[in-house]
Design a protein around this motif. Sequence first.
Motif, PDB file in Angstrom:
ATOM      1  N   ARG A 113       6.822 -57.911   0.560  1.00  0.00           N
ATOM      2  CA  ARG A 113       6.235 -58.654   1.517  1.00  0.00           C
ATOM      3  C   ARG A 113       4.768 -58.857   1.103  1.00  0.00           C
ATOM      4  O   ARG A 113       4.133 -58.007   0.447  1.00  0.00           O
ATOM      5  N   GLU A 114       4.237 -59.883   1.556  1.00  0.00           N
ATOM      6  CA  GLU A 114       2.760 -60.183   1.332  1.00  0.00           C
ATOM      7  C   GLU A 114       1.985 -59.479   2.425  1.00  0.00           C
ATOM      8  O   GLU A 114       2.125 -59.812   3.633  1.00  0.00           O
ATOM      9  N   MET A 115       0.969 -58.800   1.996  1.00  0.00           N
ATOM     10  CA  MET A 115       0.135 -58.058   3.075  1.00  0.00           C
ATOM     11  C   MET A 115      -1.344 -58.583   2.933  1.00  0.00           C
ATOM     12  O   MET A 115      -1.657 -59.144   1.859  1.00  0.00           O
ATOM     13  N   THR A 116      -1.952 -58.909   4.047  1.00  0.00           N
ATOM     14  CA  THR A 116      -3.357 -59.436   3.827  1.00  0.00           C
ATOM     15  C   THR A 116      -4.383 -58.599   4.862  1.00  0.00           C
ATOM     16  O   THR A 116      -3.882 -57.745   5.729  1.00  0.00           O
ATOM     17  N   HIS A 117      -5.596 -58.404   4.444  1.00  0.00           N
ATOM     18  CA  HIS A 117      -6.555 -57.659   5.208  1.00  0.00           C
ATOM     19  C   HIS A 117      -7.921 -58.497   5.079  1.00  0.00           C
ATOM     20  O   HIS A 117      -8.083 -58.929   3.902  1.00  0.00           O
ATOM     21  N   PRO A 118      -8.909 -58.738   5.930  1.00  0.00           N
ATOM     22  CA  PRO A 118     -10.162 -59.486   6.105  1.00  0.00           C
ATOM     23  C   PRO A 118     -10.784 -58.921   4.644  1.00  0.00           C
ATOM     24  O   PRO A 118     -11.192 -57.624   4.649  1.00  0.00           O
ATOM     25  N   SER A 119     -11.558 -59.844   4.088  1.00  0.00           N
ATOM     26  CA  SER A 119     -12.186 -59.382   3.009  1.00  0.00           C
ATOM     27  C   SER A 119     -13.681 -58.944   3.392  1.00  0.00           C
ATOM     28  O   SER A 119     -14.299 -58.280   2.588  1.00  0.00           O
ATOM     29  N   ASP A 120     -14.019 -59.031   4.596  1.00  0.00           N
ATOM     30  CA  ASP A 120     -15.218 -58.418   5.081  1.00  0.00           C
ATOM     31  C   ASP A 120     -15.171 -56.921   5.261  1.00  0.00           C
ATOM     32  O   ASP A 120     -16.159 -56.173   5.759  1.00  0.00           O
ATOM     33  N   ASP A 121     -13.888 -56.317   4.978  1.00  0.00           N
ATOM     34  CA  ASP A 121     -13.403 -54.883   5.184  1.00  0.00           C
ATOM     35  C   ASP A 121     -12.832 -54.329   4.142  1.00  0.00           C
ATOM     36  O   ASP A 121     -11.689 -53.942   4.130  1.00  0.00           O
ATOM     37  N   PRO A 122     -13.562 -54.271   2.848  1.00  0.00           N
ATOM     38  CA  PRO A 122     -13.027 -53.721   1.573  1.00  0.00           C
ATOM     39  C   PRO A 122     -12.669 -52.455   1.655  1.00  0.00           C
ATOM     40  O   PRO A 122     -11.351 -51.857   1.288  1.00  0.00           O
ATOM     41  N   VAL A 123     -13.101 -51.329   2.473  1.00  0.00           N
ATOM     42  CA  VAL A 123     -12.823 -50.271   2.572  1.00  0.00           C
ATOM     43  C   VAL A 123     -11.371 -50.123   3.456  1.00  0.00           C
ATOM     44  O   VAL A 123     -10.597 -49.211   2.967  1.00  0.00           O
ATOM     45  N   GLY A 124     -11.454 -50.673   4.587  1.00  0.00           N
ATOM     46  CA  GLY A 124      -9.967 -50.935   5.310  1.00  0.00           C
ATOM     47  C   GLY A 124      -9.116 -51.397   4.361  1.00  0.00           C
ATOM     48  O   GLY A 124      -7.676 -50.797   4.668  1.00  0.00           O
ATOM     49  N   ALA A 125      -9.282 -52.348   3.410  1.00  0.00           N
ATOM     50  CA  ALA A 125      -8.114 -52.741   2.632  1.00  0.00           C
ATOM     51  C   ALA A 125      -7.630 -51.741   1.589  1.00  0.00           C
ATOM     52  O   ALA A 125      -6.697 -51.338   1.618  1.00  0.00           O
ATOM     53  N   ALA A 126      -8.895 -50.965   1.153  1.00  0.00           N
ATOM     54  CA  ALA A 126      -8.569 -49.806   0.194  1.00  0.00           C
ATOM     55  C   ALA A 126      -7.552 -48.675   1.042  1.00  0.00           C
ATOM     56  O   ALA A 126      -6.642 -48.271   0.100  1.00  0.00           O
ATOM     57  N   ARG A 127      -8.032 -48.530   1.981  1.00  0.00           N
ATOM     58  CA  ARG A 127      -7.179 -47.579   2.948  1.00  0.00           C
ATOM     59  C   ARG A 127      -5.745 -48.111   2.868  1.00  0.00           C
ATOM     60  O   ARG A 127      -4.798 -47.045   2.755  1.00  0.00           O
ATOM     61  N   LEU A 128      -5.413 -49.136   3.320  1.00  0.00           N
ATOM     62  CA  LEU A 128      -4.065 -49.630   3.494  1.00  0.00           C
ATOM     63  C   LEU A 128      -3.321 -49.667   2.245  1.00  0.00           C
ATOM     64  O   LEU A 128      -2.259 -49.254   2.184  1.00  0.00           O
ATOM     65  N   ILE A 129      -4.001 -49.805   1.220  1.00  0.00           N
ATOM     66  CA  ILE A 129      -3.395 -50.035  -0.003  1.00  0.00           C
ATOM     67  C   ILE A 129      -3.021 -48.500  -0.676  1.00  0.00           C
ATOM     68  O   ILE A 129      -2.140 -48.119  -0.983  1.00  0.00           O
ATOM     69  N   GLN A 130      -4.080 -47.824  -0.548  1.00  0.00           N
ATOM     70  CA  GLN A 130      -3.869 -46.247  -0.813  1.00  0.00           C
ATOM     71  C   GLN A 130      -2.780 -45.549  -0.198  1.00  0.00           C
ATOM     72  O   GLN A 130      -2.202 -44.804  -0.712  1.00  0.00           O
ATOM     73  N   ARG A 131      -2.523 -45.708   1.150  1.00  0.00           N
ATOM     74  CA  ARG A 131      -1.428 -45.472   1.809  1.00  0.00           C
ATOM     75  C   ARG A 131       0.118 -45.309   1.205  1.00  0.00           C
ATOM     76  O   ARG A 131       0.864 -44.748   1.123  1.00  0.00           O
ATOM     77  N   HIS A 132       0.150 -46.529   0.362  1.00  0.00           N
ATOM     78  CA  HIS A 132       1.425 -47.223  -0.220  1.00  0.00           C
ATOM     79  C   HIS A 132       1.625 -46.809  -1.454  1.00  0.00           C
ATOM     80  O   HIS A 132       2.472 -46.318  -2.057  1.00  0.00           O
ATOM     81  N   TYR A 133       0.304 -46.984  -2.265  1.00  0.00           N
ATOM     82  CA  TYR A 133       0.454 -46.750  -3.871  1.00  0.00           C
ATOM     83  C   TYR A 133      -0.086 -45.380  -4.276  1.00  0.00           C
ATOM     84  O   TYR A 133      -0.071 -44.949  -5.209  1.00  0.00           O
TER      85      TYR A 133
END
Length: 62
Positions: free
Chosen positions: A26-46
């Motif tokens: 699945r293609e996941m997206t997250h706003p680029s003005d929140d890199p920490v939030g994106a990293a947390r989402l990616i970290q949970r999976h990887y």
Amino acid sequence: MSVLSVSADLTVWCKHGSFVWNEDGREMTHPSDDPVGAARLIQRHYRAPLAEDDGAPVTPRD
């Protein structure tokens, strides 16, 4: 568009104001003005220990 390839299993694009990556087909997206939030989402999976990982910290060898 910017691309960050972290490993063979993870490539993150920054396009149209969002971070974009694929997770379980699945293609996941997250706003680029929140890199920490994106990293947390990616970290949970990887961020999972490898089967042979005993949890000990990795240190460089002499």
